[in-house]
Design a protein around this motif. Structure first.
Motif, PDB file in Angstrom:
ATOM      1  N   UNK A   1      43.438  32.747  46.762  1.00  0.00           N
ATOM      2  CA  UNK A   1      42.602  33.606  45.913  1.00  0.00           C
ATOM      3  C   UNK A   1      42.760  33.088  44.478  1.00  0.00           C
ATOM      4  N   UNK A   2      41.671  32.600  43.923  1.00  0.00           N
ATOM      5  CA  UNK A   2      41.778  31.980  42.594  1.00  0.00           C
ATOM      6  C   UNK A   2      41.315  32.936  41.490  1.00  0.00           C
ATOM      7  N   UNK A   3      42.184  33.121  40.501  1.00  0.00           N
ATOM      8  CA  UNK A   3      41.835  33.924  39.326  1.00  0.00           C
ATOM      9  C   UNK A   3      41.770  32.983  38.127  1.00  0.00           C
ATOM     10  N   UNK A   4      40.601  32.881  37.529  1.00  0.00           N
ATOM     11  CA  UNK A   4      40.412  32.009  36.359  1.00  0.00           C
ATOM     12  C   UNK A   4      40.533  32.865  35.111  1.00  0.00           C
ATOM     13  N   UNK A   5      41.478  32.510  34.235  1.00  0.00           N
ATOM     14  CA  UNK A   5      41.666  33.287  33.005  1.00  0.00           C
ATOM     15  C   UNK A   5      41.467  32.372  31.801  1.00  0.00           C
ATOM     16  N   UNK A   6      40.485  32.689  30.989  1.00  0.00           N
ATOM     17  CA  UNK A   6      40.265  31.932  29.754  1.00  0.00           C
ATOM     18  C   UNK A   6      40.431  32.854  28.570  1.00  0.00           C
TER      19      UNK A   6
ATOM     20  N   UNK B   1      37.419  33.488  42.599  1.00  0.00           N
ATOM     21  CA  UNK B   1      37.171  34.824  43.152  1.00  0.00           C
ATOM     22  C   UNK B   1      37.067  35.865  42.013  1.00  0.00           C
ATOM     23  N   UNK B   2      37.790  35.600  40.932  1.00  0.00           N
ATOM     24  CA  UNK B   2      37.742  36.512  39.779  1.00  0.00           C
ATOM     25  C   UNK B   2      37.853  35.702  38.498  1.00  0.00           C
ATOM     26  N   UNK B   3      36.993  36.026  37.524  1.00  0.00           N
ATOM     27  CA  UNK B   3      37.034  35.357  36.221  1.00  0.00           C
ATOM     28  C   UNK B   3      37.343  36.398  35.146  1.00  0.00           C
ATOM     29  N   UNK B   4      38.279  36.063  34.301  1.00  0.00           N
ATOM     30  CA  UNK B   4      38.673  37.004  33.254  1.00  0.00           C
ATOM     31  C   UNK B   4      38.651  36.288  31.914  1.00  0.00           C
TER      32      UNK B   4
END
Ligand code: DC
Length: 234
Positions: free
Chosen positions: A5-10, A144-147
């Motif tokens: 499960x990939x969470x991308x945080x920028x 799966x989720x971008x923050x």
């Protein structure tokens, strides 16, 4: 095998990404990948090699040779260069500025991309939180989720000051604020993979949140998305 499960945080410098993401990962049993450390590592090495001011082709040639020597230490969640932990050298804001300059090069970004993807996709954990500036747009556009994590400049500078002081470094709040503003501007306006909020990224503004509340908010967002997607992890 299903992928993690990939969470991308920028987000901008000092928005709390690294400390909050690391703790959230501990709670979730995820791996935390701080991609800024790879750019910092390259910037620091360029200084060591005496080619920080060299033309792009010279820098690229050297980085091409050395990238295979940047590895991932699974037990400590950190990058190693030729088996050496460079983290103690990478905290200074001057290294962050150098990283931001290096990061403007499309060729360098291309060289560093496979490594970042590989670590997150080949983890044995159920998921990965990957933070940086172009994670949602370039590294994992299918996350799966971008923050997009942000906080006011004043809050971010104060946090960075405390972080530097904790590492025994001296810094001036006003100067730090100016440097961070310049760096954010450079990161957000560069031609290649600029820092930006993707249209499908959730904003997490931590200006008025304490550390624990920020971690809880991130963990809640991740659990909520997993539930929506019908994915379960402990
Ligand atoms: O997250 P950090 O402050 O350690 O990052 C240092 C610099 O590296 C940042 O100013 C821009 C660059 N960077 C980038 O361009 N893309 C990333 N994914 C991570 C960092």
């Amino acid at each position: 095998m299903t992928r993690p499960f990939i969470v991308a945080v920028d987000g901008p410098s000092g928005s709390g990404k690294s400390s909050v993401c690391a703790k959230a990962c501990e709670k979730l049993g995820f791996v935390y990948v701080n991609t800024g450390q790879v750019y910092r590592c390259i910037a620091w090495l360029l200084g060591e090699w005496g080619i920080a001011e060299a033309i792009e082709s010279v820098i690229c040639e050297r980085v091409t040779q050395e990238v295979p020597h940047i590895t991932w230490d699974m037990t400590q969640n950190r990058f190693l260069y030729r088996g050496r932990d460079l983290t103690p050298f990478l905290y200074a804001e001057s290294v962050g500025q150098g990283a931001s300059r290096v990061a403007k090069s499309a060729a360098i970004r291309k060289l560093l991309l496979p490594l970042q993807r590989h670590i997150a996709l080949h983890t044995t954990k159920a998921g990965a939180v990957v933070d940086g500036r172009d994670i949602a747009s370039v590294v994992f556009p299918d996350a799966e989720l971008k923050i997009f994590m942000e906080a006011s400049l004043e809050v971010r500078a104060q946090r960075r000051l405390e972080q530097l002081q904790a590492h025994g470094a001296e810094a001036d709040l006003e100067e730090l604020q100016e440097q961070m503003q310049d760096r954010d501007h450079q990161d957000a306006t560069r031609d290649v993979a600029p820092m930006q909020r993707e249209h499908d990224a959730v904003i997490l503004d931590t200006s008025d949140m304490g550390f624990e509340a920020s971690i809880d908010a991130l963990v809640a967002l991740i659990r909520e998305r997993a539930k929506t997607l019908g994915i379960s992890f402990t």
